[in-house]
Write a protein that holds these residues in place. Sequence first.
Motif, PDB file in Angstrom:
ATOM      1  N   GLN A  53       0.824  -1.204   0.000  1.00 46.10           N
ATOM      2  CA  GLN A  53       0.000   0.000   0.000  1.00 46.10           C
ATOM      3  C   GLN A  53       0.864   1.261   0.000  1.00 46.10           C
ATOM      4  OE1 GLN A  53      -2.427  -0.726   3.454  1.00 46.10           O
ATOM      5  NE2 GLN A  53      -4.087  -1.626   2.229  1.00 46.10           N
ATOM      6  N   LYS A  54       1.946   1.241   0.749  1.00 44.58           N
ATOM      7  CA  LYS A  54       2.845   2.395   0.779  1.00 44.58           C
ATOM      8  C   LYS A  54       3.462   2.631  -0.588  1.00 44.58           C
ATOM      9  CE  LYS A  54       6.967   4.131   3.082  1.00 44.58           C
ATOM     10  NZ  LYS A  54       8.045   3.835   4.034  1.00 44.58           N
ATOM     11  N   GLU A  55       3.896   1.545  -1.239  1.00 50.25           N
ATOM     12  CA  GLU A  55       4.474   1.680  -2.579  1.00 50.25           C
ATOM     13  C   GLU A  55       3.454   2.187  -3.578  1.00 50.25           C
ATOM     14  OE1 GLU A  55       6.223  -2.035  -3.642  1.00 50.25           O
ATOM     15  OE2 GLU A  55       7.698  -1.956  -2.031  1.00 50.25           O
ATOM     16  N   GLN A  58       3.010   5.905  -3.427  1.00 46.30           N
ATOM     17  CA  GLN A  58       4.120   6.643  -4.020  1.00 46.30           C
ATOM     18  C   GLN A  58       4.162   6.469  -5.541  1.00 46.30           C
ATOM     19  OE1 GLN A  58       7.474   5.030  -2.011  1.00 46.30           O
ATOM     20  NE2 GLN A  58       7.111   6.146  -0.128  1.00 46.30           N
ATOM     21  N   ALA A  59       3.461   5.506  -6.077  1.00 42.83           N
ATOM     22  CA  ALA A  59       3.544   5.181  -7.495  1.00 42.83           C
ATOM     23  C   ALA A  59       3.106   6.304  -8.429  1.00 42.83           C
ATOM     24  CB  ALA A  59       2.749   3.912  -7.794  1.00 42.83           C
ATOM     25  N   PRO A  60       2.010   7.021  -8.168  1.00 37.69           N
ATOM     26  CA  PRO A  60       1.598   8.051  -9.137  1.00 37.69           C
ATOM     27  C   PRO A  60       2.674   9.099  -9.406  1.00 37.69           C
ATOM     28  CG  PRO A  60      -0.181   7.627  -7.607  1.00 37.69           C
ATOM     29  CD  PRO A  60       1.018   6.876  -7.105  1.00 37.69           C
ATOM     30  N   SER A  61       3.338   9.566  -8.373  1.00 34.77           N
ATOM     31  CA  SER A  61       4.357  10.599  -8.603  1.00 34.77           C
ATOM     32  C   SER A  61       5.548  10.020  -9.359  1.00 34.77           C
ATOM     33  CB  SER A  61       4.802  11.210  -7.281  1.00 34.77           C
ATOM     34  OG  SER A  61       5.408  10.231  -6.465  1.00 34.77           O
TER      35      SER A  61
END
Length: 84
Positions: A53-55, A58-61
């Motif tokens: 979930q944390k990854e 951060q994925a969109p940016s």
Amino acid sequence: MNRHFSDAWYYLKRAGSHLRAGISEELAPVADRARTAAGRETQPEPKRLEKVQKELRQAPSRGKHALKGAKGRIDEYRGTSPAE
């Protein structure tokens, strides 16, 4: 004869690693109790779902940055400016 010695060393090393793993597995509860008694409890690792979930947060940016870089390289290759 040398081949037999190398085979013996291989199996001896393998038995040692299995012994080490087995002993550490058997003594894990004792080690946990000792850490608790000493006040040095280990912090639990984040669960796999929490890591994913944390990854994903951060994925969109990161994706936008990667896409912008890719577009720039394509424009360079084509010899066009990004504004066109």
